[in-house]
Write an enzyme that holds these catalytic residues in place. Structure first.
Site, PDB file in Angstrom:
ATOM      1  CD  GLU A  15     -14.295   6.421 -23.303  1.00 17.06           C
ATOM      2  OE1 GLU A  15     -14.660   7.114 -24.065  1.00 17.06           O
ATOM      3  OE2 GLU A  15     -15.009   5.344 -22.694  1.00 17.06           O
ATOM      4  CG  ASP A  71     -15.416  11.664 -25.223  1.00 18.82           C
ATOM      5  OD1 ASP A  71     -15.006  11.053 -26.087  1.00 18.82           O
ATOM      6  OD2 ASP A  71     -16.286  11.364 -24.332  1.00 18.82           O
ATOM      7  CG  ASP A 106     -14.604   6.886 -30.097  1.00 22.94           C
ATOM      8  OD1 ASP A 106     -14.816   7.960 -30.384  1.00 22.94           O
ATOM      9  OD2 ASP A 106     -14.662   6.219 -29.159  1.00 22.94           O
ATOM     10  CB  THR A 158     -19.831   5.869 -29.195  1.00 25.42           C
ATOM     11  OG1 THR A 158     -19.000   6.453 -27.936  1.00 25.42           O
ATOM     12  CG2 THR A 158     -18.784   5.701 -30.111  1.00 25.42           C
ATOM     13  CB  ILE A 213     -16.835  10.045 -31.335  1.00 23.95           C
ATOM     14  CG1 ILE A 213     -15.969  10.562 -32.493  1.00 23.95           C
ATOM     15  CG2 ILE A 213     -18.345  10.030 -31.788  1.00 23.95           C
ATOM     16  CD1 ILE A 213     -16.216   9.410 -33.444  1.00 23.95           C
ATOM     17  CG  ASP A 214     -20.032  12.527 -25.246  1.00 21.35           C
ATOM     18  OD1 ASP A 214     -19.511  11.611 -24.390  1.00 21.35           O
ATOM     19  OD2 ASP A 214     -20.744  13.361 -24.659  1.00 21.35           O
ATOM     20  CG  ASP A 238     -17.865  11.769 -20.681  1.00 22.58           C
ATOM     21  OD1 ASP A 238     -17.663  11.846 -21.864  1.00 22.58           O
ATOM     22  OD2 ASP A 238     -18.063  11.171 -19.667  1.00 22.58           O
TER      23      ASP A 238
HETATM   24  C1  2IP Z   1     -20.598   8.666 -22.642  1.00 24.53           C
HETATM   25  C2  2IP Z   1     -21.927   9.220 -23.408  1.00 24.53           C
HETATM   26  C3  2IP Z   1     -23.185   8.786 -22.766  1.00 24.53           C
HETATM   27  C4  2IP Z   1     -22.998   9.219 -21.153  1.00 24.53           C
HETATM   28  C5  2IP Z   1     -22.161   8.710 -20.491  1.00 24.53           C
HETATM   29  C6  2IP Z   1     -20.693   9.217 -21.155  1.00 24.53           C
HETATM   30  O1  2IP Z   1     -19.382   8.823 -23.426  1.00 24.53           O
HETATM   31  O2  2IP Z   1     -21.488  10.743 -23.109  1.00 24.53           O
HETATM   32  O3  2IP Z   1     -24.327   9.245 -23.637  1.00 24.53           O
HETATM   33  O4  2IP Z   1     -24.316   8.631 -20.740  1.00 24.53           O
HETATM   34  O5  2IP Z   1     -22.015   9.287 -19.254  1.00 24.53           O
HETATM   35  O6  2IP Z   1     -19.552   8.562 -20.522  1.00 24.53           O
HETATM   36  P1  2IP Z   1     -25.898   9.531 -20.830  1.00 24.53           P
HETATM   37  O7  2IP Z   1     -26.104   9.641 -22.197  1.00 24.53           O
HETATM   38  O8  2IP Z   1     -26.699   8.653 -20.114  1.00 24.53           O
HETATM   39  O9  2IP Z   1     -25.818  10.588 -19.933  1.00 24.53           O
HETATM   40  P2  2IP Z   1     -19.119   7.614 -24.680  1.00 24.53           P
HETATM   41  O10 2IP Z   1     -20.234   8.035 -25.691  1.00 24.53           O
HETATM   42  O11 2IP Z   1     -17.928   8.611 -25.263  1.00 24.53           O
HETATM   43  O12 2IP Z   1     -18.732   6.536 -24.409  1.00 24.53           O
HETATM   44 CA    CA Z   2     -17.854  10.261 -23.684  1.00 23.87          CA
END
Ligand code: 2IP
Ligand code: CA
Length: 398
Positions: free
Chosen positions: A79, A153, A54, A158, A155-156, A316
């Protein structure tokens, strides 16, 4: 300005290449999936390879953009922090060095001297990636540099990146989980107003070649500034423009809107789910990844992405928010919308999420959370009636 967007696109592709390499090169994949053993849980080292991936992606984006546009790298936030402490207690600042060899040496310090992994990682970090979009060359918009900043972000989603399966099947085009839910998000906003103006969403694992089993990515960009609203979805692969069909209206045979579709998180609160189910029925979908859920709206696979909790962050939403604005949509603060509807019975204005101010009294990452939740939409057409119905169906008003 198109030069910046071109560079963001290229940087997102470099990020996607690193993300793919970490999954596809054995020396790296083994580190990615390695589980911490009980006694090692406190070691901020090696086992945190996913964090390293990341951080590294974030640093590469900063480095590459800074190289092209000196000074802009200081306006890029995300982040991750790039400081690591290894097993020997050494503090290491992860960055892209001048040469591949130097970067490999630095990574080796974080990776417990794992030479093969460090070299493999440094190779992708320094590789030349070219990704251009002919449609971008035609854009000429003048935005003062001193007034822009960037949320990244790297890698969203993760969790899906590490554990996600590569064989999930979509439902009406939407993946509930799996590698398809992973995105690289780069969003630009205006420092004075806080509004997003440019965004790139790169999906590193969009399709898998059944023969080679290698992944191919997909990318989306949008620009929304003054009177210019341009999105990659408006162009063909040759850069020729075409109008974007609305998938939902096609599915309905163009009859007009007699149902709504939405996507949300599996972590959504019960009362919100109950209202969404009442309105959407079987067209309520669940998907991982905040960036991916926004992408489902961008692609027209659903009308809305609704989420009431405060666990999405500026990094995000900034990039897809810019793209949605370029299409005539946006991302609003859900709690503000509901407040307005309760007090005035109509949405008198659109409380867009803003990217330049912290949540008052919050600390750490929470300073940048989308505290009031969000509702993302691609077309304004049905927003008001959807929100009105949503409030009407809420069992316990939040
Ligand atoms: C996360 C990721 C999660 C999401 C959360 C984000 O970012 O996108 O999937 O939760 O809100 O902050 P959900 O999937 O329940 O919507 P990261 O993976 O970068 O921590
Ligand atoms: Ca994210």
């Amino acid at each position: 300005m198109s030069a910046i967007l071109q560079e963001l696109l290229r940087a997102s592709e470099k990020a996607a290449c690193i993300a793919r390499a970490c999954r596809q090169e054995d020396a790296l994949f083994q580190l990615l999936i390695e589980e911490k053993k009980e006694g090692e849980k406190n070691k901020k080292f090696l086992t945190d390879f996913k964090t390293l991936a990341d951080v590294l992606v974030q640093e590469v984006i900063k480095h590459d953009i800074g190289k092209k546009f000196p000074g802009l790298e200081n306006q890029i936030a995300g982040e991750e922090s790039n400081e690591f402490t290894n097993e020997l207690g050494e503090k290491i600042t992860v960055k892209v060095c001048a040469t591949e060899e130097e970067t490999a040496k630095l990574l080796q310090k974080v990776l417990d001297n794992n030479e093969a992994a460090s070299k493999a990682l440094a190779r992708v970090v320094h590789q030349d990636v070219s990704l251009t979009d002919p449609a971008l060359s035609a854009i000429s918009v003048d935005i003062p540099w001193s007034n822009i900043a960037v949320w990244v972000d790297p890698i969203d989603s993760t969790y899906q990146y590490i554990k996600g399966s590569s064989d999930t099947e979509p439902n009406k085009g939407i993946y509930t989980k799996g590698l398809q839910c992973v995105t690289v998000l780069i969003g630009v906003y205006l420092i004075d107003t806080g509004l997003p103006i440019m965004g790139v969403v790169n999906q590193p694992f969009a399709t898998k070649d059944p023969k080679t089993l290698r992944w191919k990515g997909q990318h989306y960009w949008g620009l929304s500034y003054m009177n210019s609203n341009i999105c990659s979805l408006q162009f063909t692969a040759n850069g020729e423009s075409h109008s974007t069909p609305n998938v939902n209206s096609l599915q309905q045979g163009g009859k007009g809107k007699d149902f709504y579709s939405a996507v949300t998180s599996s972590a959504e609160a019960k009362n919100i789910l109950s209202s969404l189910s009442a309105i959407c029925g079987e067209n309520l979908h669940f998907a991982a990844g905040a960036g991916y859920k926004c992408l489902c709206v961008v692609q027209g696979l659903v009308d809305f992405y609704v989420f009431s909790e405060d666990t999405t962050f500026k990094w995000d939403s900034c990039a897809p928010h810019a793209i949605l604005r370029s299409l005539g949509g946006g991302i609003l603060d859900l709690s503000e919308c509901l407040k307005m509807l309760r007090h005035q019975n109509v949405l008198t204005e659109k409380p867009h999420l803003l990217y330049n101010s912290e949540v008052e009294g919050a600390t750490g990452a929470d300073r940048w959370s989308n505290k009031g939740g969000l509702v993302a939409y691609r077309s304004e057409e049905h927003l008001k009636s959807f929100m009105y119905n949503f409030l009407k169906n809420l069992p316990h008003q939040k």
